[in-house]
Scaffold this motif. Structure first.
Motif, mmCIF file in Angstrom:
data_model
loop_
_atom_site.group_PDB
_atom_site.id
_atom_site.type_symbol
_atom_site.label_atom_id
_atom_site.label_comp_id
_atom_site.label_asym_id
_atom_site.label_seq_id
_atom_site.Cartn_x
_atom_site.Cartn_y
_atom_site.Cartn_z
ATOM 1 N N ALA A 1 125.451 74.650 38.215
ATOM 2 C CA ALA A 1 124.754 73.702 39.093
ATOM 3 C C ALA A 1 125.713 72.616 39.552
ATOM 4 O O ALA A 1 125.693 72.211 40.723
ATOM 5 C CB ALA A 1 123.559 73.110 38.363
ATOM 6 N N GLN A 2 126.568 72.117 38.656
ATOM 7 C CA GLN A 2 127.522 71.079 39.014
ATOM 8 C C GLN A 2 128.544 71.614 40.006
ATOM 9 O O GLN A 2 128.886 70.951 40.974
ATOM 10 C CB GLN A 2 128.224 70.544 37.758
ATOM 11 N N SER A 3 129.027 72.837 39.765
ATOM 12 C CA SER A 3 130.046 73.384 40.654
ATOM 13 C C SER A 3 129.481 73.694 42.031
ATOM 14 O O SER A 3 130.220 73.739 43.005
ATOM 15 C CB SER A 3 130.667 74.635 40.043
ATOM 16 N N SER A 4 128.175 73.887 42.130
ATOM 17 C CA SER A 4 127.597 74.193 43.445
ATOM 18 C C SER A 4 127.524 72.969 44.338
ATOM 19 O O SER A 4 127.463 73.096 45.556
ATOM 20 C CB SER A 4 126.215 74.816 43.279
ATOM 21 N N VAL A 5 127.539 71.763 43.760
ATOM 22 C CA VAL A 5 127.479 70.559 44.590
ATOM 23 C C VAL A 5 128.857 69.935 44.777
ATOM 24 O O VAL A 5 129.026 69.057 45.616
ATOM 25 C CB VAL A 5 126.499 69.524 43.992
ATOM 26 N N GLU A 6 129.859 70.340 44.004
ATOM 27 C CA GLU A 6 131.213 69.815 44.153
ATOM 28 C C GLU A 6 131.895 70.489 45.333
ATOM 29 O O GLU A 6 131.700 71.664 45.593
ATOM 30 C CB GLU A 6 132.018 70.070 42.879
#
Length: 191
Positions: free
Chosen positions: A169-174
């Protein structure tokens, strides 16, 4: 040398060109033979499904008797309507005779008809209940399959990630460091 190549391609009862072409395209004649064989087997199977076991004279007689009550009741009711229109006096005389039938006999007739049709209805209802029960028994597996399929959707977090859901989830918004993408974004902002 040429004869050696021709012997390799067409000699010894083989045809290397044909055999190579059959790797990429089905041999039409062999395909038609397989199709005919498959069709014959299917027709044989369908024909076997409709073969009835040979019944004796007594079994056929009883089967015929079992098929009589419903048509007899339906046709008899229609015949009473026809008789009432054709000869009303004759029909009225018969109905006066029916009026003299004692009530317990009517009850007995009702019980007989109810048992006959009720037994058939009960058998059909029990078949339906068996089918519903087997469907209900499959419900937990269906629910598990649906949830497994929903987890495989591309829009669900973690569908393609190797890490934990939080990492995905974090990598999808970075934003990734992608110079070509950054140049494209700059061009869009200016235009």
């Amino acid at each position: 040398m040429i004869s050696g190549i021709l012997t390799l391609l067409f000699g010894e009862g083989r045809n290397a060109l044909r055999e190579t072409a059959e790797v990429f395209r089905e041999n039409a004649e062999a395909g038609a033979e397989r199709s005919v064989s498959l069709h014959e087997q299917a027709m044989t199977q369908f024909g076997a499904e409709f073969l009835l076991p040979q019944k004796g004279m007594y079994d056929r007689f009883i089967d015929g008797l079992n098929r009589l009550p419903r048509p007899a009741l339906a046709l008899g009711t229609l015949a009473m309507f026809v008789a009432a229109m054709v000869d009303p006096l004759w029909f009225a005389e018969r109905m006066q005779g029916i009026a003299l039938v004692p009530e317990p006999l009517w009850w007995l007739l009702g019980v007989i008809v109810s048992f006959y049709f009720g037994a058939r209805h009960q058998a059909k209802v029990q078949d339906l209940q068996r089918e519903v029960a087997s469907t209900v028994l499959r419900a937990p597996q269906v629910v598990a399959n649906i949830s497994a399929l929903r987890e495989m959707r591309a829009d669900s977090p973690g569908a393609a990630g190797h890490g934990t859901d939080a990492e995905v989830a974090q990598s999808s918004v970075e934003h990734d460091a992608n110079p070509a993408l950054e140049d494209w974004r700059k061009l869009r902002r200016t235009s």
